[in-house]
Design a protein around this motif. Structure first.
Motif, PDB file in Angstrom:
ATOM      1  N   HIS A  13      70.710  -7.311  42.657  1.00 47.54           N
ATOM      2  CA  HIS A  13      71.348  -6.112  42.000  1.00 47.54           C
ATOM      3  C   HIS A  13      70.616  -4.875  42.496  1.00 47.54           C
ATOM      4  CE1 HIS A  13      71.676  -9.356  39.008  1.00 47.54           C
ATOM      5  NE2 HIS A  13      73.153  -9.349  39.579  1.00 47.54           N
ATOM      6  N   TYR A  53      79.286  -7.029  34.711  1.00 46.94           N
ATOM      7  CA  TYR A  53      80.376  -7.429  35.829  1.00 46.94           C
ATOM      8  C   TYR A  53      81.681  -7.382  34.990  1.00 46.94           C
ATOM      9  CZ  TYR A  53      77.070  -8.790  39.414  1.00 46.94           C
ATOM     10  OH  TYR A  53      75.962  -8.746  40.562  1.00 46.94           O
ATOM     11  N   PRO A  58      80.637  -5.495  40.297  1.00 50.48           N
ATOM     12  CA  PRO A  58      79.541  -4.913  39.301  1.00 50.48           C
ATOM     13  C   PRO A  58      80.157  -3.478  38.929  1.00 50.48           C
ATOM     14  CG  PRO A  58      78.913  -4.611  41.501  1.00 50.48           C
ATOM     15  CD  PRO A  58      80.160  -5.691  41.641  1.00 50.48           C
TER      16      PRO A  58
END
Length: 149
Positions: A13, A53, A58
């Motif tokens: 991420h 999300y 995202p």
């Protein structure tokens, strides 16, 4: 808008989250996450961080850390992807964040918002946070708190 999905923040991420800081407004209000930040939010036992999300997209990031080593209080920070702003995601995200299972023991959430950050000031008011002090702290931030009912 789909139901938001909170995924514990991981190495996969970080590049996505860092890319949001190419946006001037994001950089203005938040510190750019680096490896030191990542190490902290993924290893500190009193800190939780998620990538959020909408479906497979995202749309936000949030982190919560226990406040002053008291498991009943926590400070929060969140960000919405620049291309997802002004769509209600921040409100939706914050409502869901306050109800995360990992945070069930937290009775008070604290948010520190710069008074010039109009979007965040509106967000904390809209989601039921109360202004703790009308005077900014030594860093220039207003202190807000949300109390679990």
């Amino acid at each position: 808008m789909n139901a938001l999905r909170f995924v514990r923040f991981g190495a996969e991420h970080l590049p996505v989250f860092q890319s949001w800081f190419e946006d001037e407004a994001t950089r203005h209000w938040l510190s750019t996450p680096d490896l030191r930040w990542f190490e902290f939010v993924t290893t500190d036992p009193q800190t939780f961080a998620w990538m959020i999300y909408d479906g497979n997209v995202p749309i936000g990031q949030a982190q919560v850390g226990h406040y002053n080593d008291d498991s009943r209080q926590a400070s929060i920070a969140c960000a919405v992807a620049p291309d997802r702003r002004n769509r209600g995601y921040a409100t939706h995200l914050l409502h869901h964040l306050l109800r995360q299972t990992e945070l069930a023991d937290v009775e008070q959430f604290h948010a520190f918002v710069h008074p010039d950050n109009g979007a965040s000031v509106r967000l904390v008011h809209k989601t039921g946070f109360q202004l703790v002090s009308p005077q900014p702290d030594e860093d220039g931030f207003l202190h807000y708190a949300w109390f679990r009912q």
